[in-house]
Design a protein around this motif. Structure first.
Motif, PDB file in Angstrom:
ATOM      1  N   MET A 124       0.800  -1.224   0.000  1.00 42.44           N
ATOM      2  CA  MET A 124       0.000   0.000   0.000  1.00 42.44           C
ATOM      3  C   MET A 124       0.835   1.278   0.000  1.00 42.44           C
ATOM      4  O   MET A 124       0.277   2.364  -0.176  1.00 42.44           O
ATOM      5  N   ASP A 125       2.163   1.169   0.234  1.00 45.26           N
ATOM      6  CA  ASP A 125       2.965   2.382   0.165  1.00 45.26           C
ATOM      7  C   ASP A 125       3.632   2.557  -1.204  1.00 45.26           C
ATOM      8  O   ASP A 125       4.537   3.387  -1.364  1.00 45.26           O
ATOM      9  N   THR A 153      -2.120   1.495  -4.944  1.00 46.76           N
ATOM     10  CA  THR A 153      -3.382   1.697  -4.248  1.00 46.76           C
ATOM     11  C   THR A 153      -4.148   0.374  -4.245  1.00 46.76           C
ATOM     12  O   THR A 153      -4.100  -0.395  -5.201  1.00 46.76           O
ATOM     13  N   GLY A 198      -8.168   1.814  -4.466  1.00 51.12           N
ATOM     14  CA  GLY A 198      -7.935   3.242  -4.708  1.00 51.12           C
ATOM     15  C   GLY A 198      -7.252   3.974  -3.573  1.00 51.12           C
ATOM     16  O   GLY A 198      -6.967   5.159  -3.692  1.00 51.12           O
ATOM     17  N   TYR A 210       0.773   6.359  -4.925  1.00 50.20           N
ATOM     18  CA  TYR A 210       0.487   6.584  -6.345  1.00 50.20           C
ATOM     19  C   TYR A 210       1.715   6.367  -7.222  1.00 50.20           C
ATOM     20  O   TYR A 210       1.869   6.985  -8.274  1.00 50.20           O
ATOM     21  N   PHE A 233     -15.856   1.463  -9.667  1.00 53.00           N
ATOM     22  CA  PHE A 233     -14.464   1.937  -9.699  1.00 53.00           C
ATOM     23  C   PHE A 233     -13.540   0.772  -9.980  1.00 53.00           C
ATOM     24  O   PHE A 233     -13.704  -0.267  -9.387  1.00 53.00           O
ATOM     25  N   ILE A 263       5.393   9.714   5.829  1.00 53.48           N
ATOM     26  CA  ILE A 263       4.066  10.011   6.384  1.00 53.48           C
ATOM     27  C   ILE A 263       3.958   9.645   7.859  1.00 53.48           C
ATOM     28  O   ILE A 263       3.183  10.253   8.589  1.00 53.48           O
ATOM     29  N   GLU A 299      -1.187   2.172   5.327  1.00 52.84           N
ATOM     30  CA  GLU A 299      -0.789   3.565   5.173  1.00 52.84           C
ATOM     31  C   GLU A 299      -1.144   4.417   6.404  1.00 52.84           C
ATOM     32  O   GLU A 299      -2.294   4.396   6.861  1.00 52.84           O
ATOM     33  N   TRP A 328     -10.405   4.230   7.574  1.00 54.43           N
ATOM     34  CA  TRP A 328     -10.846   5.615   7.379  1.00 54.43           C
ATOM     35  C   TRP A 328     -11.437   6.219   8.640  1.00 54.43           C
ATOM     36  O   TRP A 328     -11.438   7.440   8.799  1.00 54.43           O
ATOM     37  N   ILE A 371     -14.719   9.509  -8.757  1.00 54.77           N
ATOM     38  CA  ILE A 371     -14.507   8.231  -9.442  1.00 54.77           C
ATOM     39  C   ILE A 371     -13.307   8.329 -10.390  1.00 54.77           C
ATOM     40  O   ILE A 371     -12.637   7.351 -10.657  1.00 54.77           O
ATOM     41  N   TYR A 372     -13.023   9.538 -10.864  1.00 47.37           N
ATOM     42  CA  TYR A 372     -11.851   9.712 -11.723  1.00 47.37           C
ATOM     43  C   TYR A 372     -10.600  10.143 -10.964  1.00 47.37           C
ATOM     44  O   TYR A 372      -9.489   9.812 -11.378  1.00 47.37           O
ATOM     45  N   HIS A 375      -9.931   9.569  -7.669  1.00 45.90           N
ATOM     46  CA  HIS A 375      -9.605   8.673  -6.557  1.00 45.90           C
ATOM     47  C   HIS A 375      -8.246   7.994  -6.752  1.00 45.90           C
ATOM     48  O   HIS A 375      -8.048   7.288  -7.737  1.00 45.90           O
ATOM     49  N   GLY A 376      -7.336   8.233  -5.818  1.00 45.55           N
ATOM     50  CA  GLY A 376      -6.052   7.553  -5.894  1.00 45.55           C
ATOM     51  C   GLY A 376      -5.143   8.061  -7.000  1.00 45.55           C
ATOM     52  O   GLY A 376      -4.360   7.296  -7.559  1.00 45.55           O
ATOM     53  N   THR A 377      -5.234   9.349  -7.351  1.00 46.45           N
ATOM     54  CA  THR A 377      -4.285   9.920  -8.314  1.00 46.45           C
ATOM     55  C   THR A 377      -3.424  10.951  -7.583  1.00 46.45           C
ATOM     56  O   THR A 377      -3.618  11.201  -6.396  1.00 46.45           O
ATOM     57  N   GLN A 378      -2.515  11.580  -8.303  1.00 49.76           N
ATOM     58  CA  GLN A 378      -1.698  12.627  -7.693  1.00 49.76           C
ATOM     59  C   GLN A 378      -2.561  13.793  -7.214  1.00 49.76           C
ATOM     60  O   GLN A 378      -2.123  14.615  -6.424  1.00 49.76           O
ATOM     61  N   THR A 425      -5.052  13.477  -5.282  1.00 50.21           N
ATOM     62  CA  THR A 425      -5.199  13.213  -3.849  1.00 50.21           C
ATOM     63  C   THR A 425      -3.956  13.674  -3.102  1.00 50.21           C
ATOM     64  O   THR A 425      -4.047  14.258  -2.018  1.00 50.21           O
ATOM     65  N   ALA A 426      -2.791  13.403  -3.683  1.00 48.89           N
ATOM     66  CA  ALA A 426      -1.540  13.802  -3.025  1.00 48.89           C
ATOM     67  C   ALA A 426      -1.456  15.323  -2.934  1.00 48.89           C
ATOM     68  O   ALA A 426      -0.994  15.872  -1.928  1.00 48.89           O
ATOM     69  N   ARG A 436      -7.410   7.833 -16.520  1.00 43.88           N
ATOM     70  CA  ARG A 436      -8.728   7.405 -16.062  1.00 43.88           C
ATOM     71  C   ARG A 436      -9.820   7.633 -17.092  1.00 43.88           C
ATOM     72  O   ARG A 436     -10.508   6.699 -17.484  1.00 43.88           O
TER      73      ARG A 436
END
Ligand code: HEM
Ligand code: HEM
Ligand SMILES: [Fe+2]
Lengths: 51, 222, 481
Positions: free
Chosen positions: B115-116, B119, B122, B126, B204, C64, C136, C204, C347-348, C350-353, C355-356, C424
């Motif tokens: 996970m590091d 994803t 998701g 990255y 997704f 992190i 994480e 979460w 949905i597009y 999610h989990g891309t840069q 987010t970072a 995406r």
């Protein structure tokens, strides 16, 4: 506008799924039940302040 | 109306009580929603699979079935479709065996910290591709470049081979390092990945591997 | 800050001394965080860098974790700092507080050494217990989890007992209640399950309910305390604002948790709940922003009307960081959060840069800033300075760090945007789509800029440390001259 009212699509029926019937029905319902009692708190406080 | 200059809006007591109410009630709703959701995301059973009962998170024995990802017109997005039986590492896994294998896979995914870099569903890092539907990725299927480079002829064997020696199969400058994954652990990880691809993620990733589909024609998984 | 160990002027306040101990470790860990971030950023550009020696996953994990831990240290320090002022008495058990500090610091050191030198283990329970948990932010092995819980409990007990014994301000009431929730939430991240959906569901709870509920309220209480201290804001007004903030933060943030339940296997009803509750999360952040600037303007206006010359501000650098906090919280959490919080967008993204980008500006804007501000408050107290004025170094620090983080955020936003559209929307995700997007020039350029801006941030950090080490002594000398 035909797609505005979407049919219920969740896979497993549940209370929250049932409230989730169309555009934002569920979330508007939840927001409302959270906000409404604040009116009551407001008027109670008003009474207290006026005394 | 007696007291004009004392408005409720500047009364600390009004805001304190409102804060307490809203917080308390939001917590209660969240707990209620949590019970509802936990019921829906608990793993299904082997019997569910046999009786074709759809579960958001199927039983570990889902690794004995063919999994596809298909557009569902009613829901407006793709959903996993569990098909016919399909051998996994050349055999059918009993309930107990499958559960044990999935357990090993999930543990290994944490022990090696996938996970590091990647994803999962998701969430994570990255640096490397999302693994949510990695099992269904055209690159891993027969004729796909990832399966091809390992010289294996099933998805599971190709993936397991790659996971054990990732830096022997570079495709780009950015490579996956060797994490000391054993043959057993690799099997577990592949089971974990296959299981994850059967989870109903509400569509997704959307249009998963659309480009590959365009190029090859046909469904996502062969 | 280091010299203040000897020359510290907290007349009898052991609690404030303890606070400084926490601040010192926090700033060291902040430095470690930045170095690890730079390693990870370089690996995006030169993947061979430290390959199979110190891989991306290791650098990122330490990045992190150091982030979360330095913030917790600075938060604990801030509480110990404000406790005597708010309750009017000395913290009840400093001895235990100090012991807990050393235990925690020893544990953190061992955990980091294991992360760096052992890195990964075999797929067994022992790894989860001893090396890392591989989730994480919550990578800390289970033994450390338990240690953290014990240490935090002693901290909490200390705060609670002091609160019960001393005077009970509104600020402390919120603090005590909120800290309990903050500590309790950690327990939600301390178990293992084979079910990845279940795993993410509870993960979460910790991450979101920390940063978008309990930590935000924590920042609200800190800002309330600091405004009273720095610009003599009126307590009644500040405390009323605080309750409004609690109302709005918890009212939106608790069910806003739903914005992480769109795609992890959870039911579709979370789309609506997550979308609308989290869409309201920026509202309190605007309120906090308005509050800080309004109070500042008002107090300055009152002072002027009363014919007092100069600024009402007693601590320039702290106030500068707190204003940056008000702005950064709104921008990083509020605006960048809202960008991707609706499921139609998420949905597009999610989990891309993308987010970072949000993660960096939000953590920096909402937390790093105000915690650095608290360190300056600490220095002012430690040296007994009436009015702490910003030095050239203070200004360089705040400018370079803020500029650097905003620069990184912009670069990552561009990278994320490219990923959203190419990987995406057009290609639909997957291995090939991922690498196609990663290798496009626009993405690579963005990663180059992120790294450059990371270096700028690091230079700012050096100014910050330099300033923290010298500003107190200098101001003291000027004051007695
Ligand atoms: C020297 C400056 C920094 C550099 C070069 C840097 C670099 C990085 C890199 C490469 C990642 C991994 C992203 C990925 O998985 O693709 C990351 C993640 C992260 N960094 Fe930084 N970072 C820096 C400073 C900071 C600061 C100041 C903060 C907050 C105060 C921060 C908070 C985070 C967070 C929260 C994540 C996880 C993001 C997510 O999962 O979405 N970083 N950073
Ligand atoms: C100070 C407050 C906040 C902080 C520190 C913060 C930090 C973060 C971080 C680090 C992540 C990435 C988690 C991961 O590694 O997977 C994240 C994700 C997210 N945040 Fe925030 N956040 C804050 C406030 C907000 C607000 C107010 C909103 C919405 C209005 C928001 C919306 C989101 C969403 C939708 C995601 C999921 C991104 C995805 O799907 O990949 N955040 N946040
Ligand atoms: Fe969130």
């Amino acid at each position: 506008m035909g797609t505005l009212f979407e049919p219920f699509t969740d896979v497993v029926p549940s209370f929250f799924g049932w409230l989730n019937q169309g555009p934002l029905t569920l979330t508007i319902f939840l927001h409302t039940v959270i906000i409404l009692p604040m009116f009551w708190i407001y008027f109670q406080e008003k009474k207290k302040l006026n005394k | 109306m007696a007291n004009e200059n004392r408005s409720v809006w500047t009364s600390i007591s009004f805001w304190r009580r409102s804060a307490a109410w809203v917080t308390g009630f939001a917590v209660i709703l969240l707990i209620w929603l949590t019970f509802d959701t936990l019921g829906q995301i608990s793993m299904g059973t082997d019997a569910d699979l046999k009786n074709k009962v759809t579960k958001r998170v199927p039983a570990p024995t889902v690794i004995n079935y063919h999994i596809d990802y298909k557009y569902n017109a009613k829901r407006g997005h793709e959903v996993p479709v569990i098909g016919d039986k399909q051998p996994f590492f050349g055999k059918e896994w009993s309930e107990e065996e499958a559960a044990k294998l999935l357990h090993l896979g999930k543990l290994t995914s944490q022990a090696k910290n996938c996970m590091d870099c990647h994803t999962l569903l998701g969430n994570g890092a990255y640096y490397a591709p999302d693994l949510t539907k990695a099992w269904l990725d055209p690159a891993w299927q027969n004729g796909g470049p990832l399966q091809g480079m390992t010289g294996k002829n099933t998805v599971e064997e190709a993936m397991a081979e790659f996971l054990q020696h990732p830096s022997q199969y570079p495709t780009h400058a950015r490579m996956m390092p060797n994490l000391g994954i054993t043959a057993e652990e690799a099997k577990g990880l592949v089971a974990f990945l296959k299981h994850m691809s059967s989870i109903d993620t509400n569509g997704f990733p959307r249009n998963f591997s659309q480009a590959a589909k365009r190029e090859q024609g046909g469904t996502y998984a062969h | 800050m280091l010299t203040s160990i000897k020359t510290n002027e907290f007349a009898g306040s052991e609690s404030k001394k303890l606070a400084m101990m926490y601040f010192r470790v926090a700033i060291v860990l902040f430095g470690a965080q930045l170095l690890m971030g730079l390693i990870a950023a370089i690996q995006f550009l030169a993947p061979g860098f430290l390959f199979e020696v110190f891989d991306f996953s290791v650098a990122r994990m330490v990045h992190i974790n150091a982030l979360v831990v330095w913030m917790l240290y600075a938060m604990i320090g801030s509480v110990y700092y404000m406790l005597p002022d708010e309750t009017g008495i000395e913290t009840v058990n400093i001895g235990v507080g100090k012991l807990a500090f050393w235990v925690l610091t020893a544990a953190v050191t061992v955990v980091v050494l294991v992360y760096i030198f052992i890195q990964v283990g075999s797929g067994t329970e022992a790894t989860i217990w001893l090396i890392n948990e591989g989730r994480e932010y919550l990578e800390a092995p289970r033994w450390a989890d338990i240690g953290i819980v014990v240490v935090v409990l002693t901290f909490y007990w200390n705060v609670f007992a002091t609160y019960m014994k001393g005077q009970k301000t509104g600020i402390m009431t919120v603090m005590v209640a909120n800290l309990m929730a903050l500590a309790g939430l950690y327990l939600a991240g301390m178990f293992f399950t084979d079910n990845i959906s279940m795993d993410q569901y509870w993960w979460w709870w910790v991450i979101h309910l920390w940063v978008e509920a309990t930590w935000e309220v924590f920042v609200g209480t800190l800002a309330a305390y600091a405004l009273i201290k720095i610009i003599d804001a009126k307590r009644e007004i500040v405390e009323m604002w605080l309750w409004i903030e609690v109302l709005m933060l918890f009212g939106s943030g608790i069910l806003g948790l739903g914005h992480h339940y769109f795609w992890i296997g959870t039911p579709e009803y979370w789309w609506e709940i997550g979308a609308l509750f989290s869409a309201l999360e920026p509202v309190p952040l605007v309120a906090m922003f308005v509050h800080v600037l309004y109070d500042w303007g008002k107090e300055q206006g009152i002072a002027k009307a009363e014919g007092k010359p100069g600024s009402v501000m007693k601590n320039g650098p702290a106030m500068a960081w707190i204003v940056t906090n008000a702005f950064g919280n709104f921008l990083g959490a509020g605006i960048w959060g809202f960008f991707h919080t609706l499921p139609q967008v998420n949905i597009y993204t999610h989990g891309t840069q993308f987010t970072a980008a949000h993660g960096h500006l939000a953590f920096f804007g909402a937390y790093a800033t105000i915690l650095i501000g608290m360190m300056y408050m600490g220095i002012q107290g430690a040296y007994g300075i009436e009015r702490l004025k910003a030095t050239f170094r203070s200004k360089m620090a705040i400018f370079l760090i803020t500029f650097g983080v905003v620069g990184m955020t912009v670069a990552l936003t561009i990278a994320g945007y490219e990923q959203v559209l190419v990987e995406r929307a057009d290609l639909g995700g997957g291995w090939e789509a991922f690498f196609t997007a990663q290798n496009l020039p626009w993405y690579i350029q963005a990663q180059v800029w992120r790294t450059i801006m990371g270096v700028v941030t690091f230079v700012g950090f050096i100014y910050l440390v330099w300033d923290l080490l010298t500003i107190g002594k200098q101001a003291k000398a000027a004051q007695s001259a």
